[in-house]
Design an enzyme around this catalytic site. Structure first.
Site, PDB file in Angstrom:
ATOM      1  N   ASN A   9     -12.593  17.044  -1.977  1.00 34.19           N
ATOM      2  CA  ASN A   9     -11.540  16.300  -2.673  1.00 34.19           C
ATOM      3  C   ASN A   9     -10.245  17.039  -2.367  1.00 34.19           C
ATOM      4  OD1 ASN A   9      -9.749  15.123  -4.414  1.00 34.19           O
ATOM      5  ND2 ASN A   9     -10.761  15.811  -6.292  1.00 34.19           N
ATOM      6  N   TRP A  10      -9.477  16.459  -1.468  1.00 33.86           N
ATOM      7  CA  TRP A  10      -8.272  17.171  -0.996  1.00 33.86           C
ATOM      8  C   TRP A  10      -7.129  17.099  -2.001  1.00 33.86           C
ATOM      9  CZ3 TRP A  10      -7.873  15.393   4.888  1.00 33.86           C
ATOM     10  CH2 TRP A  10      -9.057  15.760   5.536  1.00 33.86           C
ATOM     11  N   LYS A  11      -7.296  16.275  -3.034  1.00 32.65           N
ATOM     12  CA  LYS A  11      -6.262  16.100  -4.067  1.00 32.65           C
ATOM     13  C   LYS A  11      -4.906  15.777  -3.405  1.00 32.65           C
ATOM     14  CE  LYS A  11      -9.055  18.893  -7.133  1.00 32.65           C
ATOM     15  NZ  LYS A  11      -9.155  19.793  -8.277  1.00 32.65           N
ATOM     16  N   HIS A  95     -12.041  11.464 -12.286  1.00 34.03           N
ATOM     17  CA  HIS A  95     -11.832  12.901 -12.077  1.00 34.03           C
ATOM     18  C   HIS A  95     -11.123  13.489 -13.294  1.00 34.03           C
ATOM     19  CE1 HIS A  95     -10.321  16.683 -10.509  1.00 34.03           C
ATOM     20  NE2 HIS A  95     -11.342  16.618  -9.678  1.00 34.03           N
ATOM     21  N   GLU A  97      -8.692  15.354 -13.549  1.00 32.96           N
ATOM     22  CA  GLU A  97      -7.220  15.268 -13.493  1.00 32.96           C
ATOM     23  C   GLU A  97      -6.755  13.860 -13.848  1.00 32.96           C
ATOM     24  OE1 GLU A  97      -7.173  17.056  -9.625  1.00 32.96           O
ATOM     25  OE2 GLU A  97      -7.913  18.868 -10.605  1.00 32.96           O
ATOM     26  N   GLU A 167     -18.316  18.253 -13.349  1.00 34.13           N
ATOM     27  CA  GLU A 167     -17.223  19.194 -13.099  1.00 34.13           C
ATOM     28  C   GLU A 167     -16.713  19.725 -14.448  1.00 34.13           C
ATOM     29  OE1 GLU A 167     -15.307  18.441  -9.020  1.00 34.13           O
ATOM     30  OE2 GLU A 167     -14.312  17.120 -10.425  1.00 34.13           O
ATOM     31  N   GLY A 173     -10.400  24.698 -10.170  1.00 32.62           N
ATOM     32  CA  GLY A 173      -9.184  25.356  -9.689  1.00 32.62           C
ATOM     33  C   GLY A 173      -8.894  26.676 -10.372  1.00 32.62           C
ATOM     34  N   SER A 213     -14.596  25.253  -8.483  1.00 32.78           N
ATOM     35  CA  SER A 213     -14.510  26.546  -7.796  1.00 32.78           C
ATOM     36  C   SER A 213     -15.735  26.847  -6.923  1.00 32.78           C
ATOM     37  CB  SER A 213     -14.261  27.681  -8.793  1.00 32.78           C
ATOM     38  OG  SER A 213     -13.024  27.482  -9.469  1.00 32.78           O
ATOM     39  N   GLY A 234     -12.835  21.173  -4.229  1.00 29.24           N
ATOM     40  CA  GLY A 234     -11.387  21.028  -4.149  1.00 29.24           C
ATOM     41  C   GLY A 234     -10.807  22.028  -3.161  1.00 29.24           C
ATOM     42  N   GLY A 235     -10.264  23.121  -3.687  1.00 28.94           N
ATOM     43  CA  GLY A 235      -9.535  24.104  -2.873  1.00 28.94           C
ATOM     44  C   GLY A 235     -10.238  24.532  -1.594  1.00 28.94           C
TER      45      GLY A 235
HETATM   46  P1  13P Z   1     -11.816  23.301  -7.062  1.00 31.27           P
HETATM   47  O1  13P Z   1     -12.967  23.372  -6.085  1.00 31.27           O
HETATM   48  O2  13P Z   1     -10.497  23.589  -6.454  1.00 31.27           O
HETATM   49  O3  13P Z   1     -12.112  24.087  -8.300  1.00 31.27           O
HETATM   50  O4  13P Z   1     -11.724  21.751  -7.535  1.00 31.27           O
HETATM   51  C1  13P Z   1     -12.866  21.103  -7.946  1.00 31.27           C
HETATM   52  C2  13P Z   1     -12.570  19.668  -8.072  1.00 31.27           C
HETATM   53  O5  13P Z   1     -11.816  19.246  -8.932  1.00 31.27           O
HETATM   54  C3  13P Z   1     -13.213  18.753  -7.115  1.00 31.27           C
HETATM   55  O6  13P Z   1     -13.043  17.426  -7.503  1.00 31.27           O
END
Ligand code: 13P
Length: 256
Positions: A9-11, A95, A97, A167, A173, A213, A234-235
């Site tokens: 998920n590149w956000k 998600h 967010e 999640e 994050g 993470s 994510g990251g």
């Molecule tokens: P991180 O891997 O950056 O913690 O993000 C997880 C995430 O929100 C994937 O959708």
């Protein structure tokens, strides 16, 4: 047997050139493994470029969000049929967010899940508790509500095709990952919920990803857990090397 699904998920990250380079590298990593399905969800404005880079490879490409209406006066929104028209096959919905930064409630997410299936997209439904909720012992209550409302009204065929991403919000994050044991407990709980809502067979078929993470260093131990069927990353999905390493760790864990 559930095929693990590792999805990036590149956000709201990358520019166009970075997105194309990352997509090419990720598609190459996806082509190296057969035991793991690999996906990427780039920003919507780069979907077309990423889909072009993924063409002819096993990389699955999806949206990060969509609206539930098919079209109309909804400035700034993207419809499911638009994602499908581009060539997306999946979409992240609910998600944390979207839930916590943009205030999306459960009933809106449920409408999006139905709209995604209506246009042939397989949703990745995200669920998970806030740190205050975990501390208050409310993890199962929150996860039950997210899963039950997210799946409400789905046929057994649709429910079997959905991917659930657990999640925990406190792990997203933050660098603080749920321990394999913490994650496994919630994944097993989700599977019992699916058995209650549908049946035991369907519960065994649904893939449940862990997200929060995930890194090359913790991917193996998480993926060794029996009810963890991949990761939403994510990251670490923004760096081709680390994402490829996570894919390789997942393949190793599930092959044993
Ligand atoms: P991180 O891997 O950056 O913690 O993000 C997880 C995430 O929100 C994937 O959708």
């Amino acid at each position: 047997m559930r095929k693990p699904f590792i999805c990036g998920n590149w956000k709201m990250n990358t520019n166009r050139a970075e997105a194309v380079a990352l997509a090419e590298a990720t598609a190459a990593a996806a082509a190296e493994v057969t035991v793991v399905e690999v996906g990427a969800c780039p920003p919507a404005c780069y979907l077309e470029a990423v889909l072009a880079a993924a063409q002819g490879t096993p990389l699955v490409v999806g949206g990060q969000n969509m609206y539930f209406q098919e079209k109309g006066a909804f400035t700034g929104e993207i419809a499911g049929p638009m994602l499908a028209d581009l060539g997306c096959t999946t979409v992240i919905l609910g998600h944390s967010e979207r839930r916590h930064v943009f205030g999306e409630p459960d009933d809106l997410i449920s409408k999006k899940v139905h709209a995604a299936f209506a246009c042939g997209l397989k949703p990745i439904l995200c669920v998970g508790e806030l740190i205050e909720q975990r501390r208050a012992g409310e993890t199962e209550t929150v996860v039950r509500r997210h899963v039950a409302t997210g799946l409400e009204g789905l046929s057994p065929e649709q429910a079997a095709a959905i991917v659930i991403a657990y999640e925990p919000v406190w792990a997203i994050g933050t660098g603080e990952t749920a321990t394999p044991d913490q994650a496994q407990k919630v994944h097993a709980f989700i599977r019992t919920l699916l058995a209650d809502l549908y049946d035991a067979r369907l519960a065994q078929a649904v893939r449940i990803q862990y997200g929060g993470s995930v890194k090359p260093e913790n991917a193996y131990d998480l993926m060794r857990e029996p009810d963890i069927d991949g990761a939403l990353v994510g990251g670490a999905s923004l760096k081709a090397d680390s994402f490829a390493a996570i894919i390789a760790e997942a393949a190793k864990a599930k092959r044993l």
